[in-house]
Write an enzyme that holds these catalytic residues in place. Structure first.
Site, PDB file in Angstrom:
ATOM      1  N   GLN A 295       0.856  -1.190   0.000  1.00 39.67           N
ATOM      2  CA  GLN A 295       0.000   0.000   0.000  1.00 39.67           C
ATOM      3  C   GLN A 295       0.891   1.240   0.000  1.00 39.67           C
ATOM      4  O   GLN A 295       1.461   1.591   1.039  1.00 39.67           O
ATOM      5  CB  GLN A 295      -0.876  -0.050   1.260  1.00 39.67           C
ATOM      6  CG  GLN A 295      -1.801   1.115   1.468  1.00 39.67           C
ATOM      7  CD  GLN A 295      -2.576   0.983   2.793  1.00 39.67           C
ATOM      8  OE1 GLN A 295      -2.271   0.121   3.603  1.00 39.67           O
ATOM      9  NE2 GLN A 295      -3.562   1.844   3.001  1.00 39.67           N
TER      10      GLN A 295
ATOM     11  N   SER B 218       1.029   6.391   2.445  1.00 42.25           N
ATOM     12  CA  SER B 218       1.654   7.385   3.321  1.00 42.25           C
ATOM     13  C   SER B 218       2.939   7.941   2.726  1.00 42.25           C
ATOM     14  O   SER B 218       3.666   7.239   2.022  1.00 42.25           O
ATOM     15  CB  SER B 218       1.984   6.770   4.680  1.00 42.25           C
ATOM     16  OG  SER B 218       0.831   6.259   5.275  1.00 42.25           O
TER      17      SER B 218
ATOM     18  N   GLU C 125      -9.763  -1.403   5.578  1.00 40.79           N
ATOM     19  CA  GLU C 125      -8.712  -1.425   6.597  1.00 40.79           C
ATOM     20  C   GLU C 125      -9.345  -1.413   7.990  1.00 40.79           C
ATOM     21  O   GLU C 125      -8.949  -2.144   8.891  1.00 40.79           O
ATOM     22  CB  GLU C 125      -7.789  -0.221   6.407  1.00 40.79           C
ATOM     23  CG  GLU C 125      -6.510  -0.298   7.218  1.00 40.79           C
ATOM     24  CD  GLU C 125      -5.468   0.710   6.739  1.00 40.79           C
ATOM     25  OE1 GLU C 125      -5.860   1.760   6.168  1.00 40.79           O
ATOM     26  OE2 GLU C 125      -4.275   0.469   6.926  1.00 40.79           O
TER      27      GLU C 125
HETATM   28  C1  LIG Z   1       3.582  -0.447  11.715  1.00 41.80           C
HETATM   29  C2  LIG Z   1       3.090   0.519  10.688  1.00 41.80           C
HETATM   30  C3  LIG Z   1       2.747   0.049   9.420  1.00 41.80           C
HETATM   31  C4  LIG Z   1       2.294   0.934   8.444  1.00 41.80           C
HETATM   32  N1  LIG Z   1       2.028   0.434   7.194  1.00 41.80           N
HETATM   33  C5  LIG Z   1       1.666   1.302   6.206  1.00 41.80           C
HETATM   34  C6  LIG Z   1       1.507   0.846   4.859  1.00 41.80           C
HETATM   35  O1  LIG Z   1       1.673  -0.344   4.561  1.00 41.80           O
HETATM   36  N2  LIG Z   1       1.180   1.731   3.901  1.00 41.80           N
HETATM   37  C7  LIG Z   1       0.965   3.043   4.183  1.00 41.80           C
HETATM   38  O2  LIG Z   1       0.621   3.786   3.276  1.00 41.80           O
HETATM   39  N3  LIG Z   1       1.113   3.534   5.455  1.00 41.80           N
HETATM   40  C8  LIG Z   1       1.475   2.687   6.464  1.00 41.80           C
HETATM   41  N4  LIG Z   1       1.664   3.172   7.742  1.00 41.80           N
HETATM   42  C9  LIG Z   1       1.534   4.606   7.970  1.00 41.80           C
HETATM   43  C10 LIG Z   1       0.344   5.029   8.826  1.00 41.80           C
HETATM   44  O3  LIG Z   1      -0.841   4.957   8.091  1.00 41.80           O
HETATM   45  C11 LIG Z   1       0.627   6.447   9.335  1.00 41.80           C
HETATM   46  O4  LIG Z   1       1.713   6.359  10.220  1.00 41.80           O
HETATM   47  C12 LIG Z   1      -0.544   7.087  10.025  1.00 41.80           C
HETATM   48  O5  LIG Z   1      -1.577   7.359   9.123  1.00 41.80           O
HETATM   49  C13 LIG Z   1      -0.131   8.375  10.758  1.00 41.80           C
HETATM   50  O6  LIG Z   1       0.488   9.263   9.878  1.00 41.80           O
HETATM   51  P1  LIG Z   1       1.876   9.938  10.241  1.00 41.80           P
HETATM   52  O7  LIG Z   1       2.807   8.855  10.609  1.00 41.80           O
HETATM   53  O8  LIG Z   1       2.272  10.806   9.109  1.00 41.80           O
HETATM   54  O9  LIG Z   1       1.628  10.831  11.505  1.00 41.80           O
HETATM   55  P2  LIG Z   1       1.015  12.312  11.508  1.00 41.80           P
HETATM   56  O10 LIG Z   1      -0.190  12.334  10.640  1.00 41.80           O
HETATM   57  O11 LIG Z   1       2.064  13.311  11.209  1.00 41.80           O
HETATM   58  O12 LIG Z   1       0.598  12.453  12.996  1.00 41.80           O
HETATM   59  C14 LIG Z   1       1.501  12.856  14.036  1.00 41.80           C
HETATM   60  C15 LIG Z   1       0.723  13.061  15.312  1.00 41.80           C
HETATM   61  O13 LIG Z   1      -0.207  14.124  15.149  1.00 41.80           O
HETATM   62  C16 LIG Z   1      -1.517  13.707  15.444  1.00 41.80           C
HETATM   63  N5  LIG Z   1      -2.443  14.392  14.549  1.00 41.80           N
HETATM   64  C17 LIG Z   1      -2.377  14.486  13.200  1.00 41.80           C
HETATM   65  N6  LIG Z   1      -3.418  15.172  12.721  1.00 41.80           N
HETATM   66  C18 LIG Z   1      -4.180  15.512  13.771  1.00 41.80           C
HETATM   67  C19 LIG Z   1      -5.415  16.191  13.935  1.00 41.80           C
HETATM   68  N7  LIG Z   1      -6.114  16.651  12.889  1.00 41.80           N
HETATM   69  N8  LIG Z   1      -5.885  16.332  15.160  1.00 41.80           N
HETATM   70  C20 LIG Z   1      -5.218  15.836  16.237  1.00 41.80           C
HETATM   71  N9  LIG Z   1      -4.071  15.198  16.161  1.00 41.80           N
HETATM   72  C21 LIG Z   1      -3.555  15.022  14.936  1.00 41.80           C
HETATM   73  C22 LIG Z   1      -1.496  12.198  15.231  1.00 41.80           C
HETATM   74  O14 LIG Z   1      -2.463  11.559  16.018  1.00 41.80           O
HETATM   75  C23 LIG Z   1      -0.094  11.827  15.684  1.00 41.80           C
HETATM   76  O15 LIG Z   1      -0.103  11.675  17.082  1.00 41.80           O
HETATM   77  C24 LIG Z   1       2.139   2.305   8.732  1.00 41.80           C
HETATM   78  C25 LIG Z   1       2.455   2.765  10.008  1.00 41.80           C
HETATM   79  C26 LIG Z   1       2.943   1.906  10.971  1.00 41.80           C
HETATM   80  C27 LIG Z   1       3.326   2.456  12.296  1.00 41.80           C
END
Ligand SMILES: Cc1cc2nc3c(=O)[nH]c(=O)nc-3n(C[C@H](O)[C@H](O)[C@H](O)COP(=O)(O)OP(=O)(O)OC[C@H]3O[C@@H](n4cnc5c(N)ncnc54)[C@H](O)[C@@H]3O)c2cc1C
Lengths: 384, 405
Positions: free
Chosen positions: B127, B130, B247
């Site tokens: 996928q 991100s 998902e």
């Molecule tokens: C083990 C693992 C597997 C994964 N596998 C995949 C994959 O296969 N493919 C893929 O595409 N992605 C994958 N991901 C990514 C995952 O979908 C993202 O990590 C997730 O959507 C969070 O995005 P970010 O990491 O950019 O954090 P951010 O969006 O930057 O968030 C950072 C912090 O800010 C908070 N935050 C953000 N926006 C808001 C808001 N509007 N209000 C309040 N708080 C907020 C969040 O809760 C978090 O605490 C994976 C992640 C992990 C950890």
């Protein structure tokens, strides 16, 4: 697999809603706080609806439904803070029916009102056989004891804070006879019976401290499992009632969060408020799922009822505490005023979590059940 | 109210159990090194065997080569596999998310080309959603796609946290085709052959030290023409939403599949005499058990709705919140009760404890899930947003200004 309510269950729930909609029970809850003793008498409505005979066998004139159906009614009572003798009546009626006691039929008819005087079964983790009851001072004390004089039985002991005891005609008392639990029927008017009515904090809840001093009793022929089952059904009914109250708290708080504006927008758009409301919803849905667990166990897995009922009581008790506080919080200052309804739900939450072993007691029991099961599983694996 | 198998389900279960009993010794171990090519190959072969026996993608309709059974049957298969201690298909992302995405949004030719090899484990999917600057705010993806004169789409950008990219044959990639549109509009979903020129996969080590996810760099990758677009040009957000819905469902129903059961965690502390002495520890155990029991019955509730043909809504996200927090609490309790020995690596509990902080983000972070449920289920008003009614390129320019200021 099917966990959906049946048409019959939906009809029962809707009928309960219909019955209760004829009374302004929330206004009555306030009125009773202002003027103690003014609660409307909902017993006749309950009798009309057949609730006292809900779990009584058909051969005794009851409807012979299960614990889960009684929980559906309890949930509706909890939604509107209705003061219907129910939580104390259902387990008593069940024991009378199981014991084929002559009082079962008049109970189902609503001519006699029994009340269950609860006692908690021994923990499966701890290696003793002690049945306990709620003491008046918050202690857990030993259950009442039986004294036998030839064929004459009497019972002595004290049980605190028994829901629905005031106005009952019969007491169904769990007591200890030579180390084993028995269920006894005691006439509320008999010599040696003192029913000391109490209300505390939540005026909708009629309770009494019960003092038994050599009161004449007759034994019910029901099993130890039935007697333990009464405790767990009381836990489950309190759980269902609390779930109903959480439902109302959430609806009120959510509605307010949409109409109250600060800094140019509805407070429900702020995450602090929104996420708190979602937290109440999460707890509500979890607690409701655990009611299903009880319903399923009661029908299909009797050995799981103790764990399921304790889990439900713990979950819903915590949910209610959270929801009632959140309801006040979301309303700001107005939520903390006497005039507002929020304190009525808060009062309900405060008292409920301390009754019939308490929510904390249910947590203990849940942990004990889990540990005991895990240990048995290890033993069984070792034997194999 | 019952949890029993119907006659038909009982027969199906017996069939499944018999097949597993006969073949379980051919199965690879359920956990292994996801960077080891031999292990991956063994898992792929096993998925092929399961697929021949019609034990993966159980709900996939017959027209796409699946058995076309109900969701309860999929659960029966999962239960039987778990009971026998053998793994299911390796490509959970393909089977659970990308397959359904193609079924809903794909063209006839795409269904024909991709679904059968996916089901059989011949081609594994990942996928590519991100990015470093687009996670919770997924529609902010910046990976660009432009069409050459000959109709070939070229993708350039960086994806991150991509689970299974190290051995995937294809990736489902959300990319921006039009920066002059508001951010949700100019997105398009592409199928990316992971062996195409310009694709670089670099493993990212997690807290545990293992690299289950990756960063993926796309440098002028020629993916092909419109036959690689899923859901039409500009239809990327709609296609992404289907994936996110599946998902949620996978996570909501999958808890037991991950081994997050109250019995397992109670078993991990039951031998300790401290559980008898310290009521504080018992209360913490009760907290774990009550939440996971609730999730179990929420899952069964949802399943019985699914079986009834109703698709559960976004409140599924709440099961994820409950599960993650309860399992974090379970890991803490187990390590408190058993002491530093519980943290030995490699080890069951150290792995769990290392995995859970990431699971808080994976599949949707808690605040995002709470926003979704609050707005879509409870009807609470959304927060004011600064990213609507302007084009994506303008939005990015403003964010840059904001950072510079
Ligand atoms: C083990 C693992 C597997 C994964 N596998 C995949 C994959 O296969 N493919 C893929 O595409 N992605 C994958 N991901 C990514 C995952 O979908 C993202 O990590 C997730 O959507 C969070 O995005 P970010 O990491 O950019 O954090 P951010 O969006 O930057 O968030 C950072 C912090 O800010 C908070 N935050 C953000 N926006 C808001 C808001 N509007 N209000 C309040 N708080 C907020 C969040 O809760 C978090 O605490 C994976 C992640 C992990 C950890």
């Amino acid at each position: 697999m099917n966990l959906e309510l049946t048409d019959e269950q939906i009809a029962l729930r809707d009928a309960a809603r219909g019955v209760l909609s004829r009374f302004d029970t929330v206004a009555a809850a306030r009125e009773a706080l202002e003027t103690p003793g003014t609660l409307p008498d909902l017993w006749p409505a309950s009798v009309d609806a057949g609730w006292p005979g809900l779990v009584v066998a058909e051969r005794h004139g009851g409807i012979e439904l299960g614990l889960f159906e009684a929980m559906l009614v309890a949930e509706e009572l909890g939604k509107v803070l209705a003061s219907v003798p129910f939580i104390g009546v259902v387990p008593a009626a069940a024991l009378l029916s199981l014991g084929d006691h002559p009082a079962a039929a008049p109970t189902a008819e609503g001519e006699l009102r029994p009340v269950y005087v609860p006692a908690c079964p021994p923990s499966p983790r701890v290696d003793d056989d002690v049945w306990t009851v709620d003491g008046i001072d918050g202690e857990r004390i030993a259950a009442p004891v039986v004294h036998r004089d030839g064929s004459a039985w009497s019972v002595t002991g004290t049980v605190g804070w028994v829901p629905d005891a005031p106005g009952a005609d019969l007491l169904v008392v769990v007591a200890i006879d030579d180390g084993r639990p028995v269920a006894l029927v005691v006439d509320a008017g008999a010599a040696g019976v003192e029913i000391e009515s109490e209300t505390r904090y939540d005026a909708t809840r009629r309770m009494a401290n019960i003092h038994l001093d050599g009161a004449v009793a007759t034994a019910l022929s029901c099993s130890e499992q039935d007697i333990a089952g009464a405790w767990y059904s009381a836990q489950a009914l309190l759980a269902a009632e609390a779930v109903g109250t959480v439902d109302t708290c959430l609806a009120l708080a959510t509605a307010y969060a949409k109409e109250r504006f600060t800094f140019g927008r509805a407070i429900g758009s702020y995450q602090a408020i929104k996420h708190e409301l979602v937290e109440t919803l999460r707890r509500l849905q979890n607690a409701r799922a655990l009611l299903l667990n009880v319903g399923w166990a009661a029908g299909a897995a009797p050995d799981d009822v103790s764990m399921a009922a304790s889990a439900a009581r713990y979950s819903s008790g915590q949910a209610l505490d959270f929801a009632a506080r959140s309801l006040i919080n979301v309303h700001g200052g107005i939520g903390a005023t006497w005039e507002h309804d929020a304190p009525l739900y808060f009062r309900r939450a405060q008292l409920s979590r301390r009754l019939v072993g308490g929510v904390g007691g249910a947590a203990d029991r849940l942990a004990d059940e889990s540990l005991a099961r895990a240990r048995r599983a290890v033993e069984a694996a070792g034997v194999r | 109210m019952d949890l029993d198998d119907s006659q038909e389900q009982a027969e199906y279960r017996a069939e499944v159990r018999a097949w597993i009993a006969e073949h379980r010794f051919e199965a690879p171990p359920g956990t292994g090194d996801m960077e080891d090519a031999a292990y991956i190959e063994a898992r792929r072969t096993w998925q092929g065997q399961l697929s021949d026996a019609r034990l993966v993608g159980v709900t996939w309709p017959a027209e796409f080569g699946g058995p076309g059974r109900g969701p309860v049957d999929q659960v029966i298969v999962n239960q039987e596999l778990a009971a026998a201690g053998v793994p299911g298909g390796i490509d959970v992302i393909g089977l659970g998310l990308m397959g359904p995405c193609i079924m809903v949004n794909g063209t006839a030719a795409q269904k024909e080309r991709y679904l059968a090899p996916m089901l059989h484990g011949d081609e594994i999917w990942c996928q590519l959603f991100s990015e470093p600057a687009a996670g919770s705010d997924l529609a902010a993806v910046q990976c660009r796609a432009r069409r050459d004169d000959d109709g070939t789409w070229r993708l350039t950008g960086q994806k991150v946290w991509t689970t299974n990219a190290q051995f995937a044959r294809f990736g489902m990639c959300l990319a921006r085709t039009d920066g002059d549109q508001p951010k949700h509009k100019g997105l398009t979903m592409f199928i990316v052959p992971m062996d195409a020129d310009g694709v670089t996969v670099r493993g990212l080590r997690q807290i545990s030290g293992e690299a289950e996810f990756n960063e993926v760099f796309l440098d002028e990758v020629a993916v092909g023409g419109d036959e690689m677009v899923v859901g039409g040009e500009g239809g990327g957000w709609g296609a992404a939403l289907t994936v996110l819905m599946y998902e949620r469902m996978m996570i909501g129903l999958g808890t037991e599949g991950f081994g997050y059961s109250p019995e397992r965690f109670a078993g991990a502390v039951a031998a300790s005499p401290r559980m008898d002495r310290e009521s504080g520890l018992r209360t913490r155990l009760a907290d774990v058990v009550v939440e996971l029991l609730a999730v179990r019955f929420r899952g069964l509730e949802s399943l019985s709705q699914l079986a009834d043909g109703r698709v559960p809504g976004p409140e599924f996200g709440l099961a994820k919140i409950t599960t993650v927090n309860a399992v974090i609490a379970a890991g803490d309790l187990i390590a408190d009760v058993n002491g530093p020995d519980a943290l030995v690596e490699p080890g069951e509990w150290a792995y769990l404890i290392s995995f859970l902080p990431g699971l808080k983000s994976a599949g949707g972070a808690e605040p995002i899930l709470r926003n979704t449920v609050g707005e879509r289920v409870m009807g609470l008003p959304p927060e004011p947003r600064l990213d609507k009614k302007i084009t994506f390129d303008e939005l990015v320019a403003r964010q840059r200004e904001g950072l510079a200021a």
